[in-house]
Motif scaffolding. Structure first.
Motif, short mmCIF file in Angstrom:
data_model
loop_
_atom_site.label_atom_id
_atom_site.label_comp_id
_atom_site.label_asym_id
_atom_site.label_seq_id
_atom_site.Cartn_x
_atom_site.Cartn_y
_atom_site.Cartn_z
N LYS A 161 77.53 116.96 27.24
CA LYS A 161 77.44 115.56 26.81
C LYS A 161 76.28 115.31 25.85
N GLY A 162 75.66 116.41 25.40
CA GLY A 162 74.59 116.27 24.41
C GLY A 162 73.20 116.15 24.98
N GLY A 163 73.06 116.31 26.29
CA GLY A 163 71.74 116.25 26.92
C GLY A 163 71.00 117.57 26.81
N ARG A 164 69.82 117.61 27.41
CA ARG A 164 68.98 118.80 27.37
C ARG A 164 68.64 119.26 28.78
N MET A 165 68.23 120.49 28.88
CA MET A 165 67.74 121.02 30.15
C MET A 165 66.26 121.36 30.01
N PHE A 166 65.49 120.99 31.02
CA PHE A 166 64.07 121.31 31.06
C PHE A 166 63.76 122.11 32.31
N TYR A 167 63.26 123.33 32.14
CA TYR A 167 62.58 124.00 33.25
C TYR A 167 61.18 123.39 33.32
N LEU A 168 60.66 123.23 34.53
CA LEU A 168 59.33 122.68 34.68
C LEU A 168 58.61 123.46 35.77
N GLY A 169 57.53 124.16 35.40
CA GLY A 169 56.88 124.99 36.41
C GLY A 169 55.49 125.42 36.04
N ALA A 170 54.90 126.18 36.95
CA ALA A 170 53.55 126.72 36.77
C ALA A 170 53.56 128.17 37.23
N GLY A 171 52.49 128.89 36.96
CA GLY A 171 52.35 130.25 37.46
C GLY A 171 53.43 131.19 36.95
N SER A 172 53.75 132.19 37.75
CA SER A 172 54.70 133.23 37.33
C SER A 172 56.07 132.65 37.02
N GLY A 173 56.56 131.74 37.87
CA GLY A 173 57.88 131.16 37.66
C GLY A 173 57.97 130.39 36.36
N GLY A 174 56.96 129.59 36.07
CA GLY A 174 56.94 128.85 34.82
C GLY A 174 56.93 129.76 33.62
N ARG A 175 56.11 130.81 33.69
CA ARG A 175 56.01 131.74 32.56
C ARG A 175 57.32 132.50 32.37
N LEU A 176 57.98 132.87 33.45
CA LEU A 176 59.27 133.56 33.33
C LEU A 176 60.33 132.67 32.69
N SER A 177 60.27 131.37 32.99
CA SER A 177 61.25 130.46 32.38
C SER A 177 61.05 130.37 30.87
N VAL A 178 59.80 130.51 30.41
CA VAL A 178 59.53 130.51 28.97
C VAL A 178 60.28 131.66 28.30
N LEU A 179 60.28 132.82 28.93
CA LEU A 179 60.96 133.99 28.35
C LEU A 179 62.45 133.73 28.20
N ASP A 180 63.04 133.05 29.19
CA ASP A 180 64.46 132.75 29.12
C ASP A 180 64.75 131.80 27.97
N VAL A 181 63.95 130.76 27.86
CA VAL A 181 64.16 129.75 26.82
C VAL A 181 64.02 130.36 25.42
N ILE A 182 63.06 131.25 25.24
CA ILE A 182 62.82 131.87 23.94
C ILE A 182 64.05 132.65 23.46
N GLU A 183 64.75 133.29 24.39
CA GLU A 183 65.87 134.17 24.04
C GLU A 183 67.12 133.41 23.61
N LEU A 184 67.33 132.20 24.10
CA LEU A 184 68.64 131.56 23.99
C LEU A 184 69.06 131.22 22.56
N PRO A 185 68.20 130.68 21.69
CA PRO A 185 68.67 130.39 20.33
C PRO A 185 69.17 131.62 19.59
N THR A 186 68.48 132.76 19.76
CA THR A 186 68.93 133.98 19.09
C THR A 186 70.20 134.53 19.72
N THR A 187 70.22 134.63 21.04
CA THR A 187 71.34 135.26 21.72
C THR A 187 72.63 134.46 21.59
N PHE A 188 72.52 133.13 21.72
CA PHE A 188 73.72 132.31 21.77
C PHE A 188 73.86 131.34 20.60
N GLY A 189 72.90 131.36 19.68
CA GLY A 189 73.01 130.54 18.49
C GLY A 189 72.91 129.04 18.75
#
Length: 268
Positions: A57-85
């Motif tokens: 519907k045109g919305g966005r998703m936000f991971y929100l975190g701290a520590g190891s979990g937050g940092r791991l979510s950053v890695l996922d977000v970084i990959e998506l534009p390249t992998t899935f365009g």
């Protein structure tokens, strides 16, 4: 609530063990992670349905975190534009202390009850979006405060936690509780909890992208041509999906149109 993640490790006297013993025991502990995820699959599926609905519907998703979990979510977000365009900004991370401080591990920022919501407001979060809180303990103030504010503002929420009945889960419309048990080293949630979180990020984003049409068959048809390896893979993908027999012809067409999907659409 019971903080299983802080309970003492069942493994004692680690300093006296040989390398072979330590790696064997860690591997055995890691083997329990996928079983814990399997038990949580119904919750995970409901969260993904909500994510897909928002993104379609045109919305966005936000991971929100701290520590190891937050940092791991950053890695996922970084990959998506390249992998899935997809466009940058569709899937995001709000990290305690800021992504610009990713490698500094500013753990003290997780105790700020108000920063998470303030950061979401700065991103113009709306009821069209979904916010997924990440907290191994299920009590992190940075995450808890943001989810509470989201609910007050009718913004859909989810969470990924590793303790049952946590305050954060109670603030989530779509809670995911993956109970991985005490850590190999007592309280070191960068281990099994972190492993579970990484698996879940892969599962959520990959499934969502498939549902959004960013994958056909089992191929990344929207992959961005950022280096020679990916370009070569995309050329072979294009040749396999069309009648083009020449590698150079396929490469020329691919580079002209920017992705396998757009090149195929041109041919059609």
């Amino acid at each position: 609530m019971t903080t299983i993640t802080e309970q003492p490790s069942v493994h004692r006297n680690l300093e006296s063990k040989k390398i072979e013993e330590i790696t064997f025991l860690i591997n055995n502990e890691n083997a329990t992670v996928t079983r814990a995820i399997e038990e949580a699959l119904p919750q995970i599926n409901q969260l993904i349905y909500a994510v897909v609905d928002k993104l379609k519907k045109g919305g966005r998703m936000f991971y929100l975190g701290a520590g190891s979990g937050g940092r791991l979510s950053v890695l996922d977000v970084i990959e998506l534009p390249t992998t899935f365009g997809i466009e940058k900004g569709i899937v995001n991370t709000i990290l305690a202390g800021g992504i610009e401080h990713l490698i500094e591990a500013r753990e003290e920022m997780e105790d700020n009850f108000y920063e998470g919501w303030e950061r979401l407001v700065n991103e113009n979060v709306t009821i069209n979006d979904i916010v997924i809180g990440i907290s191994a303990s299920g009590t992190t103030p940075f995450v808890l405060g943001a989810l509470e504010a989201c609910r007050k503002n009718n913004i859909t929420t989810g969470c990924i936690v590793s303790n049952p009945g946590s305050p954060i889960a109670k603030q989530a419309d779509y809670p995911v509780e993956v109970i991985t048990g005490p850590e190999f080293i007592t309280g070191s949630t960068r281990m099994k909890c972190g492993t579970a979180q990484k698996i879940l990020f892969d599962m959520i984003s990959t499934t969502a992208m498939i549902q959004l049409g960013r994958v056909e068959d089992n191929q990344m048809i929207h992959v961005q041509l950022i280096n020679n390896k990916i370009t070569d893979r995309a050329v072979k993908m294009l040749m396999g999906r069309t009648a083009i027999g020449s590698y150079e012809e396929a490469k020329t067409l691919l580079l002209q149109h920017g992705s396998v999907k757009t090149a195929i659409d041109h041919l059609k």
